[in-house]
Design a protein around this motif. Sequence first.
Motif, PDB file in Angstrom:
ATOM      1  N   LEU A  81       0.805  -1.219   0.000  1.00 50.90           N
ATOM      2  CA  LEU A  81       0.000   0.000   0.000  1.00 50.90           C
ATOM      3  C   LEU A  81       0.839   1.271   0.000  1.00 50.90           C
ATOM      4  CD1 LEU A  81      -2.764  -1.183   2.485  1.00 50.90           C
ATOM      5  CD2 LEU A  81      -2.928  -0.992  -0.016  1.00 50.90           C
ATOM      6  N   ASN A  82       2.129   1.161   0.348  1.00 57.61           N
ATOM      7  CA  ASN A  82       3.025   2.317   0.338  1.00 57.61           C
ATOM      8  C   ASN A  82       4.376   1.900  -0.258  1.00 57.61           C
ATOM      9  OD1 ASN A  82       4.030   4.885   0.789  1.00 57.61           O
ATOM     10  ND2 ASN A  82       4.648   4.423   2.878  1.00 57.61           N
ATOM     11  N   PRO A  83       4.415   1.611  -1.553  1.00 66.88           N
ATOM     12  CA  PRO A  83       5.623   1.050  -2.149  1.00 66.88           C
ATOM     13  C   PRO A  83       6.724   2.060  -2.460  1.00 66.88           C
ATOM     14  CG  PRO A  83       3.967   1.288  -3.833  1.00 66.88           C
ATOM     15  CD  PRO A  83       3.320   1.670  -2.521  1.00 66.88           C
ATOM     16  N   GLU A  84       6.395   3.339  -2.510  1.00 69.54           N
ATOM     17  CA  GLU A  84       7.346   4.350  -2.999  1.00 69.54           C
ATOM     18  C   GLU A  84       8.705   4.319  -2.305  1.00 69.54           C
ATOM     19  OE1 GLU A  84       9.139   6.904  -5.325  1.00 69.54           O
ATOM     20  OE2 GLU A  84       7.161   6.083  -5.717  1.00 69.54           O
ATOM     21  N   PRO A  85       8.785   4.284  -0.970  1.00 65.01           N
ATOM     22  CA  PRO A  85      10.122   4.271  -0.353  1.00 65.01           C
ATOM     23  C   PRO A  85      10.932   3.029  -0.736  1.00 65.01           C
ATOM     24  CG  PRO A  85       8.416   4.544   1.326  1.00 65.01           C
ATOM     25  CD  PRO A  85       7.727   4.350   0.025  1.00 65.01           C
ATOM     26  N   PHE A  86      10.266   1.904  -0.871  1.00 64.67           N
ATOM     27  CA  PHE A  86      10.952   0.662  -1.195  1.00 64.67           C
ATOM     28  C   PHE A  86      11.379   0.627  -2.657  1.00 64.67           C
ATOM     29  CE2 PHE A  86       8.012  -0.056   2.296  1.00 64.67           C
ATOM     30  CZ  PHE A  86       8.893  -0.526   3.261  1.00 64.67           C
TER      31      PHE A  86
END
Length: 140
Positions: A106-111
């Motif tokens: 749901l929050n892939p951007e940092p990874f």
Amino acid sequence: HRSAPLLALLFCIPALSLAGLPPLSGFWAKFLVIIRSLDAGFWYLALTALLVVVLTFFSMLKIWNEAFWKDSTAPKPKIAQVSRRESIVQYVAIAILSAITLCIGLNPEPFVSFSIEAANQLADQNHYINAVFGGAYASN
């Protein structure tokens, strides 16, 4: 079995992530591989990745069905009794794995940013040379 619906759900989340279904964490890795393959003109790699998604999905579905839905007609082996504490530890472990999978999905951007930066550093040999030799080595 049908008597463990929470365990079935908690198994389903990482299994579907492994298959690459959205919005789970495994989706983003497969999505990037497919997009980059198409951008580079390697359609056969993208097609292979999609085939892997389909085959993994069906294998995870079969495992889930056998483990949690199908009634076993085979004689059940005697298994060591699991204490209540051990059972709770198992549920907590799979719940943590499922939560991490959902959070990354749901929050892939940092990874994704971290992975792209790592890949760029690996692709540029000068970073490695400078890290090992401290800039004392001049590239040709």
